[in-house]
Every structure is written in C-alpha cells, then in structure tokens.
Design a protein around this motif. Structure first.
Motif, PDB file in Angstrom:
ATOM      1  N   VAL A 175       2.358   8.647  -1.315  1.00 34.04           N
ATOM      2  CA  VAL A 175       2.865   7.307  -1.448  1.00 34.04           C
ATOM      3  C   VAL A 175       2.786   6.416  -0.342  1.00 34.04           C
ATOM      4  CG1 VAL A 175       4.385   5.668  -2.310  1.00 34.04           C
ATOM      5  CG2 VAL A 175       3.777   7.716  -3.893  1.00 34.04           C
ATOM      6  N   ASP A 176       3.637   6.817   0.762  1.00 34.96           N
ATOM      7  CA  ASP A 176       3.569   6.282   1.888  1.00 34.96           C
ATOM      8  C   ASP A 176       2.362   6.048   2.658  1.00 34.96           C
ATOM      9  OD1 ASP A 176       6.488   6.396   1.764  1.00 34.96           O
ATOM     10  OD2 ASP A 176       6.763   8.045   3.192  1.00 34.96           O
ATOM     11  N   ARG A 177       1.375   6.992   2.728  1.00 37.44           N
ATOM     12  CA  ARG A 177       0.122   6.995   3.256  1.00 37.44           C
ATOM     13  C   ARG A 177      -0.756   5.865   2.619  1.00 37.44           C
ATOM     14  NH1 ARG A 177      -3.506  10.566   6.109  1.00 37.44           N
ATOM     15  NH2 ARG A 177      -1.662  11.663   6.789  1.00 37.44           N
ATOM     16  N   PHE A 178      -0.698   5.804   1.061  1.00 37.15           N
ATOM     17  CA  PHE A 178      -1.385   4.905   0.507  1.00 37.15           C
ATOM     18  C   PHE A 178      -0.812   3.367   0.710  1.00 37.15           C
ATOM     19  CE2 PHE A 178      -2.614   8.199  -2.835  1.00 37.15           C
ATOM     20  CZ  PHE A 178      -3.810   8.663  -2.189  1.00 37.15           C
ATOM     21  N   ARG A 179       0.575   3.301   0.939  1.00 38.61           N
ATOM     22  CA  ARG A 179       1.076   1.938   1.011  1.00 38.61           C
ATOM     23  C   ARG A 179       0.797   1.500   2.431  1.00 38.61           C
ATOM     24  NH1 ARG A 179       5.345   0.319  -1.719  1.00 38.61           N
ATOM     25  NH2 ARG A 179       6.451  -1.839  -1.096  1.00 38.61           N
ATOM     26  N   ARG A 180       0.778   2.393   3.352  1.00 36.26           N
ATOM     27  CA  ARG A 180       0.420   1.991   4.751  1.00 36.26           C
ATOM     28  C   ARG A 180      -0.936   1.750   4.893  1.00 36.26           C
ATOM     29  NH1 ARG A 180       2.019   3.312  10.006  1.00 36.26           N
ATOM     30  NH2 ARG A 180       0.279   2.861  11.805  1.00 36.26           N
ATOM     31  N   ILE A 184      -1.112  -1.828   3.048  1.00 40.71           N
ATOM     32  CA  ILE A 184      -0.618  -2.949   4.179  1.00 40.71           C
ATOM     33  C   ILE A 184      -1.606  -3.241   5.112  1.00 40.71           C
ATOM     34  CG2 ILE A 184       1.270  -3.507   5.765  1.00 40.71           C
ATOM     35  CD1 ILE A 184       3.019  -2.101   3.807  1.00 40.71           C
ATOM     36  N   GLU A 185      -2.089  -2.080   5.852  1.00 40.45           N
ATOM     37  CA  GLU A 185      -2.960  -2.330   7.033  1.00 40.45           C
ATOM     38  C   GLU A 185      -4.253  -3.092   6.374  1.00 40.45           C
ATOM     39  OE1 GLU A 185      -4.786   0.093  10.838  1.00 40.45           O
ATOM     40  OE2 GLU A 185      -3.729   1.278   9.172  1.00 40.45           O
ATOM     41  N   GLN A 186      -4.760  -2.826   5.175  1.00 42.99           N
ATOM     42  CA  GLN A 186      -5.881  -3.630   4.703  1.00 42.99           C
ATOM     43  C   GLN A 186      -5.688  -4.936   4.313  1.00 42.99           C
ATOM     44  OE1 GLN A 186      -9.040  -2.077   4.658  1.00 42.99           O
ATOM     45  NE2 GLN A 186      -9.582  -4.372   4.493  1.00 42.99           N
ATOM     46  N   ALA A 187      -4.491  -5.059   4.043  1.00 39.57           N
ATOM     47  CA  ALA A 187      -4.192  -6.560   3.659  1.00 39.57           C
ATOM     48  C   ALA A 187      -4.143  -7.496   4.876  1.00 39.57           C
ATOM     49  CB  ALA A 187      -2.786  -6.736   3.006  1.00 39.57           C
ATOM     50  N   TYR A 188      -3.750  -6.891   5.997  1.00 41.42           N
ATOM     51  CA  TYR A 188      -3.522  -7.369   7.215  1.00 41.42           C
ATOM     52  C   TYR A 188      -5.048  -7.730   7.903  1.00 41.42           C
ATOM     53  CZ  TYR A 188      -3.414  -7.252  12.432  1.00 41.42           C
ATOM     54  OH  TYR A 188      -3.426  -7.713  13.788  1.00 41.42           O
ATOM     55  N   LEU A 189      -5.891  -6.684   7.702  1.00 43.87           N
ATOM     56  CA  LEU A 189      -7.200  -6.871   8.255  1.00 43.87           C
ATOM     57  C   LEU A 189      -8.104  -8.022   7.447  1.00 43.87           C
ATOM     58  CD1 LEU A 189      -8.202  -3.177   8.875  1.00 43.87           C
ATOM     59  CD2 LEU A 189      -7.609  -5.162  10.819  1.00 43.87           C
ATOM     60  N   ASP A 190      -7.628  -8.037   6.196  1.00 44.53           N
ATOM     61  CA  ASP A 190      -8.301  -9.071   5.082  1.00 44.53           C
ATOM     62  C   ASP A 190      -7.857 -10.306   5.518  1.00 44.53           C
ATOM     63  OD1 ASP A 190      -9.673  -7.107   3.730  1.00 44.53           O
ATOM     64  OD2 ASP A 190      -8.210  -6.993   2.194  1.00 44.53           O
ATOM     65  N   HIS A 246      -2.200  -3.266  17.610  1.00 40.35           N
ATOM     66  CA  HIS A 246      -2.591  -3.272  16.477  1.00 40.35           C
ATOM     67  C   HIS A 246      -1.644  -2.404  15.714  1.00 40.35           C
ATOM     68  CE1 HIS A 246      -5.262  -2.870  12.843  1.00 40.35           C
ATOM     69  NE2 HIS A 246      -4.942  -1.612  12.891  1.00 40.35           N
ATOM     70  N   ALA A 247      -1.583  -1.267  16.411  1.00 40.01           N
ATOM     71  CA  ALA A 247      -0.505  -0.385  15.729  1.00 40.01           C
ATOM     72  C   ALA A 247       0.769  -0.783  15.647  1.00 40.01           C
ATOM     73  CB  ALA A 247      -0.570   1.034  16.617  1.00 40.01           C
ATOM     74  N   ILE A 248       1.249  -1.688  16.635  1.00 42.44           N
ATOM     75  CA  ILE A 248       2.755  -2.350  16.398  1.00 42.44           C
ATOM     76  C   ILE A 248       2.727  -3.227  15.682  1.00 42.44           C
ATOM     77  CG2 ILE A 248       4.196  -3.841  17.981  1.00 42.44           C
ATOM     78  CD1 ILE A 248       3.314  -2.307  20.404  1.00 42.44           C
ATOM     79  N   LEU A 249       1.698  -3.914  15.185  1.00 44.58           N
ATOM     80  CA  LEU A 249       1.693  -4.913  14.192  1.00 44.58           C
ATOM     81  C   LEU A 249       1.449  -4.027  13.006  1.00 44.58           C
ATOM     82  CD1 LEU A 249      -1.071  -7.425  15.779  1.00 44.58           C
ATOM     83  CD2 LEU A 249       1.167  -8.077  15.120  1.00 44.58           C
ATOM     84  N   VAL A 250       1.011  -3.273  12.794  1.00 46.96           N
ATOM     85  CA  VAL A 250       0.926  -2.647  11.487  1.00 46.96           C
ATOM     86  C   VAL A 250       2.349  -1.964  11.168  1.00 46.96           C
ATOM     87  CG1 VAL A 250       0.017  -0.567  10.053  1.00 46.96           C
ATOM     88  CG2 VAL A 250      -1.599  -2.123  11.353  1.00 46.96           C
ATOM     89  N   GLU A 251       3.046  -1.386  12.206  1.00 40.59           N
ATOM     90  CA  GLU A 251       4.233  -0.704  12.154  1.00 40.59           C
ATOM     91  C   GLU A 251       5.202  -1.735  11.734  1.00 40.59           C
ATOM     92  OE1 GLU A 251       5.336   2.383  11.734  1.00 40.59           O
ATOM     93  OE2 GLU A 251       3.243   3.021  11.976  1.00 40.59           O
ATOM     94  N   THR A 252       5.146  -3.143  12.214  1.00 34.69           N
ATOM     95  CA  THR A 252       6.050  -4.264  12.109  1.00 34.69           C
ATOM     96  C   THR A 252       5.949  -4.767  10.747  1.00 34.69           C
ATOM     97  OG1 THR A 252       6.002  -4.838  14.424  1.00 34.69           O
ATOM     98  CG2 THR A 252       6.673  -6.512  12.839  1.00 34.69           C
ATOM     99  N   LEU A 253       4.795  -4.647  10.032  1.00 39.49           N
ATOM    100  CA  LEU A 253       4.358  -4.915   8.740  1.00 39.49           C
ATOM    101  C   LEU A 253       4.711  -4.290   7.867  1.00 39.49           C
ATOM    102  CD1 LEU A 253       0.719  -6.216   9.138  1.00 39.49           C
ATOM    103  CD2 LEU A 253       2.891  -7.736   8.577  1.00 39.49           C
ATOM    104  N   LEU A 254       4.986  -2.937   8.061  1.00 39.74           N
ATOM    105  CA  LEU A 254       5.595  -1.744   7.327  1.00 39.74           C
ATOM    106  C   LEU A 254       7.159  -1.787   7.240  1.00 39.74           C
ATOM    107  CD1 LEU A 254       3.241   1.418   8.318  1.00 39.74           C
ATOM    108  CD2 LEU A 254       3.372   0.087   6.033  1.00 39.74           C
TER     109      LEU A 254
END
Length: 166
Positions: free
Chosen positions: A70-75, A78-84, A100-108
C-alpha cells in the motif's frame, strides 16, 4: 540474507519466501516490485525486536507485506500526481534527481500528516490553506459552528508544529 541458518528469521525466510513472493506477484502484477516488497518484508521482520515465535507466520508476513505494498502504491500515486501537475506548466528547468526525490518525500510527508488529521480536520485545514477561505467562510461552507472550525484548525496546526519539531 542471513549467514546463520539457525536464526529464526532465516527459517521463516526459507519456509515462506517463495510463497510470499508469489502472493505479491499476483497482487502487484510485477515480479520486480514483488521481489522488492518481499525483501522489505523480511527486513522488517529482521529489524523487529523480541523473539520470532509466530502461530500464523503467513498471516504475519502478509500483514507486513500488504502495508508495504500500500505504501508503494500510495507513493507512486503521489509521485504521478506531482508529475501530472508539473505537466500543465511550461517546460521547467530540469531539476536534479536529488531535488526530485526531496520533493516527492516532502509530498509523502504532507500526505502522511493529512491522513493523521481525520477527515473533518483535514477538510477544514485544506479549505483554509489551499482554498484560502476564512474561518467564517469555512463554517458557512461546511455548515459548522465557528468554534468547531477553530478547534479543528488548532488541531491541524498543532500537528504541523509537532511534525516540524520532530
């Protein structure tokens, strides 16, 4: 994984890894993701303190694996929503993999915080922070009393402060 075959996790791994991997393959549809989650599952078990005496080892393993899946799918979502969201803007300057990794971790982390708030508190917080509504407008919009809106905003801001301090 473990050099000592007498270690309880080595026994658990030997007895259940193939089964867990196949279980994950069926659910995830990707053998590489299944391998990663199976590995992470046993790493969680290995990091666990205390004895490894399990009456239902497969149930225990699937509970851990399911959470990791679930964590992997959620990540990814969120990453796809960020890219979209980025795709609607003009071509930005290229950012580094690290940024990019820092931004995704922040969003998570923001997502985890929002999930901890509870539905009403989260809705009120997002209306204030994202939509820019005043407390009075939120109260009218959600048909709540002003003190209720204030209480939920205090709760949300307190959680943000706890997260920032921790």
């Amino acid at each position: 994984m473990l050099s000592d075959a007498s270690h309880p996790v080595a026994t658990l791994y030997g007895d259940h890894h193939d089964w867990l991997y196949k279980w994950l393959c069926r659910r995830m549809g990707d053998r590489f993701d299944a391998q990663d989650v199976a590995h992470d599952t046993f790493m969680r078990v290995l990091a666990r303190r205390g004895g490894i005496i399990l009456a239902e080892p497969r149930s225990y393993l699937t509970t851990i694996a399911h959470g990791l899946m679930v964590d992997r799918f959620r990540r990814r979502a969120i990453e796809q929503a960020y890219l979209d969201a980025l795709a609607v803007y003009p071509e930005p300057e290229t950012i580094s993999q690290e940024a990019h990794a820092i931004l995704v971790e922040t969003l998570l982390e923001i997502d985890r915080l929002l999930c901890r708030l509870g539905a009403r508190t989260r809705d009120i917080f997002l209306l204030a922070q994202i939509e820019g509504l005043s407390q009075v407008e939120i109260a009218r919009h959600l048909r709540l009393s002003l003190p209720t809106v204030k209480k939920h905003l205090v709760r949300a801001y307190t959680e943000c402060l706890v997260l920032a301090a921790g």
